[in-house]
Structures are given as C-alpha cells and as structure tokens.
Design an enzyme around this catalytic site. Structure first.
Site, short mmCIF file in Angstrom:
data_model
loop_
_atom_site.label_atom_id
_atom_site.label_comp_id
_atom_site.label_asym_id
_atom_site.label_seq_id
_atom_site.Cartn_x
_atom_site.Cartn_y
_atom_site.Cartn_z
N MET A 1 -48.11 48.42 28.91
CA MET A 1 -47.30 49.18 28.18
C MET A 1 -47.95 50.46 27.46
O MET A 1 -47.44 51.11 26.42
CB MET A 1 -46.58 48.44 26.91
CG MET A 1 -45.71 47.44 27.66
SD MET A 1 -44.60 48.00 28.60
CE MET A 1 -43.67 46.41 29.01
N ILE B 1 -49.58 54.21 28.22
CA ILE B 1 -49.91 55.32 29.07
C ILE B 1 -51.19 55.91 28.78
O ILE B 1 -51.53 56.37 27.86
CB ILE B 1 -48.68 56.56 28.65
CG1 ILE B 1 -47.29 56.05 28.81
CG2 ILE B 1 -48.96 57.71 29.77
CD1 ILE B 1 -46.13 56.76 28.58
N LEU B 2 -52.15 55.70 29.74
CA LEU B 2 -53.48 56.12 29.72
C LEU B 2 -53.47 57.49 30.03
O LEU B 2 -52.66 58.04 30.66
CB LEU B 2 -54.28 55.31 30.83
CG LEU B 2 -54.33 53.89 30.41
CD1 LEU B 2 -55.15 53.09 31.56
CD2 LEU B 2 -55.01 53.40 29.32
N ASN C 1 -48.00 51.00 39.68
CA ASN C 1 -47.46 50.31 38.82
C ASN C 1 -46.05 49.60 39.19
O ASN C 1 -45.60 50.02 40.08
CB ASN C 1 -47.20 51.50 37.71
CG ASN C 1 -46.17 51.08 36.55
OD1 ASN C 1 -46.24 50.04 35.97
ND2 ASN C 1 -45.15 51.98 36.24
N HIS D 1 -42.10 49.22 37.94
CA HIS D 1 -41.12 49.53 36.88
C HIS D 1 -39.84 48.99 37.29
O HIS D 1 -39.30 48.81 38.52
CB HIS D 1 -41.54 51.27 37.09
CG HIS D 1 -40.27 51.76 36.06
ND1 HIS D 1 -40.43 52.10 34.73
CD2 HIS D 1 -38.85 52.13 36.23
CE1 HIS D 1 -39.67 52.41 34.04
NE2 HIS D 1 -38.43 52.70 34.82
N GLY E 1 -46.65 38.53 31.21
CA GLY E 1 -47.23 38.48 32.33
C GLY E 1 -46.70 37.79 33.56
O GLY E 1 -47.34 37.15 34.47
N THR E 2 -45.48 37.66 33.83
CA THR E 2 -44.63 37.01 34.73
C THR E 2 -45.03 37.92 36.34
O THR E 2 -45.06 37.09 37.29
CB THR E 2 -43.29 37.13 34.53
OG1 THR E 2 -42.64 38.42 34.50
CG2 THR E 2 -42.70 36.29 33.42
N ASN E 3 -45.39 39.36 35.86
CA ASN E 3 -45.65 40.02 37.17
C ASN E 3 -47.03 39.41 37.67
O ASN E 3 -47.53 39.24 38.82
CB ASN E 3 -45.48 41.42 37.21
CG ASN E 3 -44.13 41.76 37.49
OD1 ASN E 3 -43.77 41.93 38.50
ND2 ASN E 3 -43.70 42.09 36.01
C1 GAR Z 1 -41.66 43.99 33.76
O1 GAR Z 1 -40.12 44.10 33.87
C2 GAR Z 1 -42.24 45.48 34.03
O2 GAR Z 1 -41.66 45.88 35.14
C3 GAR Z 1 -41.97 46.17 32.72
O3 GAR Z 1 -42.31 45.41 31.79
C4 GAR Z 1 -41.82 43.93 32.08
C5 GAR Z 1 -43.17 43.21 31.86
O4 GAR Z 1 -43.13 41.71 32.22
N1 GAR Z 1 -42.81 47.14 32.88
C6 GAR Z 1 -42.45 48.61 32.35
O5 GAR Z 1 -41.28 48.69 31.76
C7 GAR Z 1 -43.44 49.61 32.52
N2 GAR Z 1 -42.97 51.06 32.32
P1 GAR Z 1 -44.12 40.89 32.54
O6 GAR Z 1 -45.22 41.19 31.51
O7 GAR Z 1 -43.77 39.40 32.44
O8 GAR Z 1 -44.57 41.21 33.78
#
Ligand code: GAR
Length: 208
Positions: A91, A93-94, A108, A110, A12-14
C-alpha cells in the site's frame, strides 16, 4: 530459476495464492525468496513463516520521507537478488528510483479493470466502494507492470467479475479476489518467470 520478492502490507491473501501456486508447481521457473512488509505484525508475515519463506519488515513509519524509504526497499530488493518484484497488496507508492532500477521487473495486482477505479487514492476496499457507487455491472482485477505512473504501467492480464445488486464493498472485494486476483496474479508471475512476457510500445505480448 528466478528469485521472486513479494511486497505486502496486510492480510496477504494474494501472497497466499502465490505460495499455493508455487507449492502446486504452477509457478514455473521461479520461487519466492523473500517477503518484504511495509508494516510490522501483519498476517502476511505469518503466512510466509508458515511456509518457510524468509521475510523482512521495512516499516514505512520509521523513515522520514518516501525517498529514504524507497531507497531502503530498493537496497533490500538488490540484496535479495530479485529478478521479479511483486506488489501483492503493498500500500505504499514508492519513489520512481525503485522502478528505474527494476524496469519491467515489478508487477502489481489492482482490484479493478484498469483504467477504471485506479490511481492515487484507489486501494483496497475504497476501489470496490467506488465501483458500487458508480453502478458498474462488471469489475475485476488487473496485473500490470509497475512504472512511475501509479497503476499506469503496461497491462499483463485482466479478468472480469460480475457485480451483483446486493453486493457490499466487502462481498465484492471477496468475489474479485477469489475469481480474479488469486488466479491472474500467479499466472502472470509464472509467465514472467518463463520469459513469456514481452513489452513493446507500452503493451504486453504473451509469447506461446
Ligand atoms: C487486494 O485486493 C489487492 O488487489 C489490493 O489490496 C488487497 C490486498 O489484499 N491492492 C490495491 O488496492 C493496490 N492498489 P491481500 O493483502 O489479502 O493480498
């Protein structure tokens, strides 16, 4: 004020970047009203709790197939009266039944410059492993609207990040997050909430 629902599956850093942006006033006209996780016990849920944001766990493994799972996620999104749904490290794909109910209202992040290193199978560290294998000198991140095509929806924002000779997938992932994802995701969310994104012919135009 728009209701933002954030979908997560991991650290969950994003999500944290969105919470920080919200708390500093950088997200105009929107607030995170609920976090939905596809996995129990992930750190993203703790981040939400620490900031007083309600959360739900809709565990993928408790549903027999992707249709019933997608319907459960959609029901929650509708119950929360979401104006915007953000996939932040989500993660799963719905099924397209979800995007059909929320057209151009789901985005999203990416960790690559789409159309490179994207689509089914390209997620998390795997994306950076493939970028290093190919030897690209520039990678980055993309925020796009979600459509029924995996990573194929209209692009909202992108930011490039240099690849260094001594990068590992982990160091590259960290730099892409710090320099790109954590910046462009809150920006895109704020632009959406301010009604500044217009989609025409599969392209996104940013209004002044
Ligand atoms: C992030 O780098 C995000 O862009 C990627 O997973 C990581 C999740 O990190 N997402 C994908 O690859 C989706 N195709 P987070 O949980 O720390 O945000």
């Amino acid at each position: 004020m728009k209701n933002i629902v954030v979908l997560v599956s991991g650290g969950g850093t994003n999500l944290q970047a969105l919470i920080d942006a919200q708390e500093s006033g950088a997200i105009k006209n929107g607030r995170i009203t609920c976090v939905i996780s596809s996995k129990p016990g992930v750190y993203a849920l703790e981040r939400a709790a620490k900031h007083g944001i309600s959360s739900r766990v809709i565990a993928r493994r408790e549903y027999p197939d992707i249709i019933s799972y997608s319907q459960a996620v959609l029901d929650a999104i509708l119950e929360e009266k979401a104006d915007l749904v953000v996939y932040a490290g989500f993660m799963t794909i719905l099924d397209e039944l979800v995007v059909k109910a929320m057209p151009n209202k789901m985005m999203n992040v990416h960790p690559a410059l789409i159309p490179s290193f994207c689509g089914k199978g390209y997620y998390g560290l795997k994306v950076h492993e493939e970028a290093l294998k190919k030897g690209v000198k520039l990678t980055g991140a993309t925020v796009h609207f979600v459509t029924e095509v995996c990573d194929g929806g209209p692009i909202i924002l992108q930011k490039g990040v240099e690849v260094r000779d001594d990068d590992t997938p982990e160091t590259l992932q960290r730099r892409v997050m710090e320099q790109a994802e954590w910046k462009i995701l809150p920006q895109a969310v704020s632009l959406f909430c301010e009604d500044k994104l217009e989609v025409r012919d599969s392209r996104v135009y940013i209004k002044d």
